[in-house]
Structures are given as structure tokens and as C-alpha cells.
Design a protein around this motif. Sequence first.
Motif, PDB file in Angstrom:
ATOM      1  N   GLY A   1       2.612   9.986   3.033  1.00  0.00           N
ATOM      2  CA  GLY A   1       2.386  10.827   1.853  1.00  0.00           C
ATOM      3  C   GLY A   1       3.589  10.943   0.932  1.00  0.00           C
ATOM      4  N   SER A   2       4.603  10.127   1.133  1.00  0.00           N
ATOM      5  CA  SER A   2       5.814  10.202   0.314  1.00  0.00           C
ATOM      6  C   SER A   2       5.592   9.719  -1.122  1.00  0.00           C
ATOM      7  CB  SER A   2       6.935   9.372   0.948  1.00  0.00           C
ATOM      8  OG  SER A   2       6.598   7.993   0.907  1.00  0.00           O
ATOM      9  N   GLY A   3       4.537   8.897  -1.322  1.00  0.00           N
ATOM     10  CA  GLY A   3       4.280   8.329  -2.640  1.00  0.00           C
ATOM     11  C   GLY A   3       4.950   6.979  -2.826  1.00  0.00           C
ATOM     12  N   LYS A   4       5.809   6.590  -1.883  1.00  0.00           N
ATOM     13  CA  LYS A   4       6.479   5.291  -1.971  1.00  0.00           C
ATOM     14  C   LYS A   4       5.569   4.219  -1.385  1.00  0.00           C
ATOM     15  CE  LYS A   4      11.096   7.181  -1.078  1.00  0.00           C
ATOM     16  NZ  LYS A   4      12.236   7.113  -0.156  1.00  0.00           N
TER      17      LYS A   4
ATOM     18  N   ASP B   1       0.852  -1.198   0.000  1.00  0.00           N
ATOM     19  CA  ASP B   1       0.000   0.000   0.000  1.00  0.00           C
ATOM     20  C   ASP B   1       0.882   1.240   0.000  1.00  0.00           C
ATOM     21  OD1 ASP B   1      -2.249  -1.569   0.151  1.00  0.00           O
ATOM     22  OD2 ASP B   1      -2.512  -1.323   2.320  1.00  0.00           O
ATOM     23  N   PRO B   2       0.332   2.376  -0.461  1.00  0.00           N
ATOM     24  CA  PRO B   2       1.104   3.628  -0.371  1.00  0.00           C
ATOM     25  C   PRO B   2       1.363   3.960   1.099  1.00  0.00           C
ATOM     26  CG  PRO B   2      -0.871   3.911  -1.722  1.00  0.00           C
ATOM     27  CD  PRO B   2      -0.959   2.559  -1.093  1.00  0.00           C
TER      28      PRO B   2
ATOM     29  N   CYS C   1       9.269   2.540   2.576  1.00  0.00           N
ATOM     30  CA  CYS C   1       9.319   3.811   3.330  1.00  0.00           C
ATOM     31  C   CYS C   1       9.315   3.498   4.834  1.00  0.00           C
ATOM     32  CB  CYS C   1       8.121   4.670   2.913  1.00  0.00           C
ATOM     33  SG  CYS C   1       8.224   6.389   3.459  1.00  0.00           S
ATOM     34  N   HIS C   2       8.233   3.755   5.499  1.00  0.00           N
ATOM     35  CA  HIS C   2       8.161   3.566   6.953  1.00  0.00           C
ATOM     36  C   HIS C   2       8.021   2.111   7.374  1.00  0.00           C
ATOM     37  CE1 HIS C   2       7.573   7.947   7.029  1.00  0.00           C
ATOM     38  NE2 HIS C   2       8.085   7.838   8.249  1.00  0.00           N
ATOM     39  N   GLY C   3       7.718   1.207   6.471  1.00  0.00           N
ATOM     40  CA  GLY C   3       7.614  -0.204   6.778  1.00  0.00           C
ATOM     41  C   GLY C   3       8.916  -0.938   6.567  1.00  0.00           C
ATOM     42  N   LYS C   4       9.972  -0.209   6.189  1.00  0.00           N
ATOM     43  CA  LYS C   4      11.255  -0.795   5.848  1.00  0.00           C
ATOM     44  C   LYS C   4      11.873  -1.597   6.997  1.00  0.00           C
ATOM     45  CE  LYS C   4      15.152   0.790   3.118  1.00  0.00           C
ATOM     46  NZ  LYS C   4      15.799   1.950   2.573  1.00  0.00           N
TER      47      LYS C   4
END
Length: 168
Positions: free
Chosen positions: A155-158, A150-151, A163-166
Motif C-alpha cells: 500500500g505504499s503507492g510505489k 505492479d503497485p 519497494c518490497h520487490g527491491k
Amino acid sequence: MALLQDWQSIAYNKETDKNKLRNFWQNYFMIEKGIYQKLLANPEEVVRGTVKELADKYEIDVLTMTGFLDGINDSLKVKNPIEEMTEDTEVSLDFDTEMLYKNMVDARADWLYNLTEWDAIFTPEKKKELYVEQKKSGTIVKGKKIGRNDPCPCGSGKKYKYCHGKNK
């Protein structure tokens, strides 16, 4: 030693025989019910006095009155200084009726929130509304789980996984 500590050492003593403790609480709950019946019969009257005076008024001992004051404290408009209370401490039983009802529901004290005295204070609809409101207040609602692809909600678009799930 403050009265509250004395009360707690008796009421919550883990070394006391379970039957004695059960009998202690059953007796306390009957006393508590009687006091609430008197208070709810005239909810606008603000009962004030020292801990000793209130114990005498309700014909109970000072430690039982301390337990009652501990129980009602969260429902009072202005809390009493229960931590450092002595027999001569001035206290008030000026309670908020809605808060008191909800706290009784929260404590699962059906012998208190089902008292007939409530019928003169609240309509059946209002009692049900307060009951449901209190029950819902303890319910935790989890948000929708974010999928790896999911995005990212930042709001980064990644994608979330990049992103934050890395690091999860």
C-alpha cells in the motif's frame, strides 16, 4: 519397548525382503478391512478395552492391533496414548465417522472408503462431498504473481520493484 516401536520395526523394516513386506501389508490390509467392517456395522457402539482385550476380540495378535490403533488414532474423538501403549493400556475406538472416512480417502485406502458398510452411514451424495472436501484440502492454491511494475501490495503507492520487490 513400547508396542508401537515393535510394530514399526516390523512394518517399516527396510532390510526385510520386498516380497515378504508386500505379503505382510496385504495380510494386514485384509485384517484391517475386517475390523472396519465390524466397527462400521454399528458405528454408535464405542468399543473399549485393553490392547490385549481388543486383539482377542478381533482374533488378531497384539502387534497387529497396535498397527490398527496407530492407523485409526487420527480419526478418534479422543486419541489413544499410542506412543507408550502396552498390552494393558486401556484404549477406545470412539471414532468420528466423517473424519474416519476422510482419513481413509487421504490414505488412498479405497478398500476401506468403498466398504459397503458406509452406505448405511452416509448417502452417496454425502460420501462424494466428504471425498471432494478431503481431496481439496491437500490442494495448494498459489496467489496471483505480483509483476515488477505492479503497485506494491503493502500500500505504499510505489511500484513493487522499488519497494518490497527491491531485493528479489
